[in-house]
Design an enzyme around this catalytic site. Structure first.
Site, PDB file in Angstrom:
ATOM      1  N   TYR A  58       0.865  -1.183   0.000  1.00 31.44           N
ATOM      2  CA  TYR A  58       0.000   0.000   0.000  1.00 31.44           C
ATOM      3  C   TYR A  58       0.898   1.229   0.000  1.00 31.44           C
ATOM      4  O   TYR A  58       1.546   1.546   0.998  1.00 31.44           O
ATOM      5  CB  TYR A  58      -0.915   0.012   1.219  1.00 31.44           C
ATOM      6  CG  TYR A  58      -1.992  -1.048   1.219  1.00 31.44           C
ATOM      7  CD1 TYR A  58      -2.327  -1.750   0.069  1.00 31.44           C
ATOM      8  CD2 TYR A  58      -2.693  -1.351   2.383  1.00 31.44           C
ATOM      9  CE1 TYR A  58      -3.311  -2.726   0.085  1.00 31.44           C
ATOM     10  CE2 TYR A  58      -3.696  -2.313   2.403  1.00 31.44           C
ATOM     11  CZ  TYR A  58      -3.986  -2.996   1.249  1.00 31.44           C
ATOM     12  OH  TYR A  58      -4.974  -3.960   1.279  1.00 31.44           O
ATOM     13  N   PHE A 209     -13.963  -3.714  -0.395  1.00 29.01           N
ATOM     14  CA  PHE A 209     -14.945  -2.990  -1.202  1.00 29.01           C
ATOM     15  C   PHE A 209     -16.349  -3.210  -0.634  1.00 29.01           C
ATOM     16  O   PHE A 209     -17.269  -3.628  -1.345  1.00 29.01           O
ATOM     17  CB  PHE A 209     -14.888  -3.412  -2.669  1.00 29.01           C
ATOM     18  CG  PHE A 209     -13.539  -3.296  -3.314  1.00 29.01           C
ATOM     19  CD1 PHE A 209     -12.605  -2.374  -2.850  1.00 29.01           C
ATOM     20  CD2 PHE A 209     -13.187  -4.107  -4.380  1.00 29.01           C
ATOM     21  CE1 PHE A 209     -11.352  -2.261  -3.448  1.00 29.01           C
ATOM     22  CE2 PHE A 209     -11.932  -4.000  -4.982  1.00 29.01           C
ATOM     23  CZ  PHE A 209     -11.014  -3.080  -4.516  1.00 29.01           C
ATOM     24  N   GLY A 212     -19.227  -1.753  -2.525  1.00 27.52           N
ATOM     25  CA  GLY A 212     -19.543  -2.218  -3.862  1.00 27.52           C
ATOM     26  C   GLY A 212     -18.600  -1.845  -4.966  1.00 27.52           C
ATOM     27  O   GLY A 212     -18.735  -2.348  -6.068  1.00 27.52           O
ATOM     28  N   LEU A 223     -25.832   2.923  -4.028  1.00 25.12           N
ATOM     29  CA  LEU A 223     -26.542   2.735  -2.761  1.00 25.12           C
ATOM     30  C   LEU A 223     -27.560   3.848  -2.539  1.00 25.12           C
ATOM     31  O   LEU A 223     -28.704   3.595  -2.145  1.00 25.12           O
ATOM     32  CB  LEU A 223     -25.546   2.708  -1.601  1.00 25.12           C
ATOM     33  CG  LEU A 223     -24.630   1.486  -1.515  1.00 25.12           C
ATOM     34  CD1 LEU A 223     -23.528   1.732  -0.497  1.00 25.12           C
ATOM     35  CD2 LEU A 223     -25.426   0.238  -1.152  1.00 25.12           C
TER      36      LEU A 223
END
Length: 296
Positions: A58, A209, A212, A223
């Site tokens: 990361y 996620f 989504g 959403l």
């Protein structure tokens, strides 16, 4: 926030923190404001977060340093989960790096950058879904390398990430994994069968996620537009994203959330989900939520 689940045999709060977003855009490069990123980490731990998901790739070589600088020496109850099996190229692309020697080297990198003698959880990041026809090292060899480090005391627990059902089943038998970290949300239920496999073996399911989509506003946009999510959000006076996270917690008692953010206000919103309860009427309504379009 009360203790209500387990990572392996370790009691943890069900809402943790995913640190990936503390680096630059698309998890590449340093953050614009490192001190603000460290303030988010300190706030998370001060408000009950006791498991943080990270990885040396990361940034790369960014997020682990932020965690160490913000939180070391770590609280005794804090669990640090990292991930191995990938590297980044100069453009930030995610590339496989899963040979046993690679995995051992990456574990050592994580140990050094986090400044710990043992990692609480190491997830093996697989590429079988990204490159279906690609050639990965044999799973047995990968898990064998991690098991050797576990025997040496450098790893406490092993998990798998981005894995198919056959890989999860084999990893349970080969290495006694304690967690699966796959993409999963109310908008993406493709891994329902893997969730059931985790339930069958009482191991943690850690969805990435959870709203989504990978980056940006894709998931939250869908959403907010869904009438079923909006109805539940209005009923409880919460946001659509909080509905989505609460739905995940309702799916399985060993579902552990690691929502990420670089904002303290958004962090508090995520942590509040641990106190939310959706009733049977809510869950029945949410069963009708349409999946997010592929690639959104």
């Amino acid at each position: 926030m009360s203790i209500s689940s387990f990572l392996g045999n370790k009691p943890v709060h069900r809402v943790g923190f995913g640190a990936m977003q503390l680096s630059g855009p698309n998890s590449f490069g340093p953050p614009a404001d490192p001190e603000a990123a460290k303030a988010v980490l300190r706030h998370a731990v001060a408000h009950g977060v006791d498991h943080i998901d990270t990885a040396q790739f990361y940034g790369p070589d960014v997020v682990n340093d932020l965690i160490r600088e913000a939180l070391h020496p770590y609280p005794e109850s804090l669990r640090l989960a990292t991930k191995v099996g990938a590297v980044r190229d100069e453009q930030g692309a995610w590339l496989p790096s899963g040979e046993p020697a690679d995995l051992k080297r990456q574990v050592e990198q994580n140990l050094r950058s986090l400044q710990v003698e043992r990692l609480d959880l190491v997830n093996l990041r697989r590429f079988e879904r990204d490159i279906p026809d690609g050639t990965e090292p044999p799973l047995a060899d990968q898990l064998g390398a991690l098991a050797e480090l576990r025997d040496e005391g450098k790893i406490d627990m092993i998990g798998v990430s981005n894995a198919n059902a056959d890989t999860v089943r084999a990893a349970i038998n080969m290495a006694g994994i304690v967690a699966v970290q796959n993409a999963y949300s109310i908008l993406n239920r493709a891994d329902d069968a893997i969730l059931e496999l985790c339930r069958e073996h009482a191991i943690a399911f850690v969805p990435y996620f959870p709203l989504g989509s990978a980056y940006g506003s894709g998931g939250p946009k869908y959403l907010a537009a869904d009438p079923h999510v909006s109805a539940v959000a209005n009923k409880h006076g919460i946001t659509p994203t909080q509905v989505a996270l609460a739905w995940l917690l309702a799916r399985y008692e060993r579902m552990l959330l690691i929502p990420g953010t670089s904002s303290i206000a958004h962090l508090d919103e995520n942590l509040a989900v641990g106190a939310l309860t959706l009733d049977a009427e809510d869950l029945a309504l949410l069963d009708a939520v349409e999946p997010i379009p592929l690639g959104a």
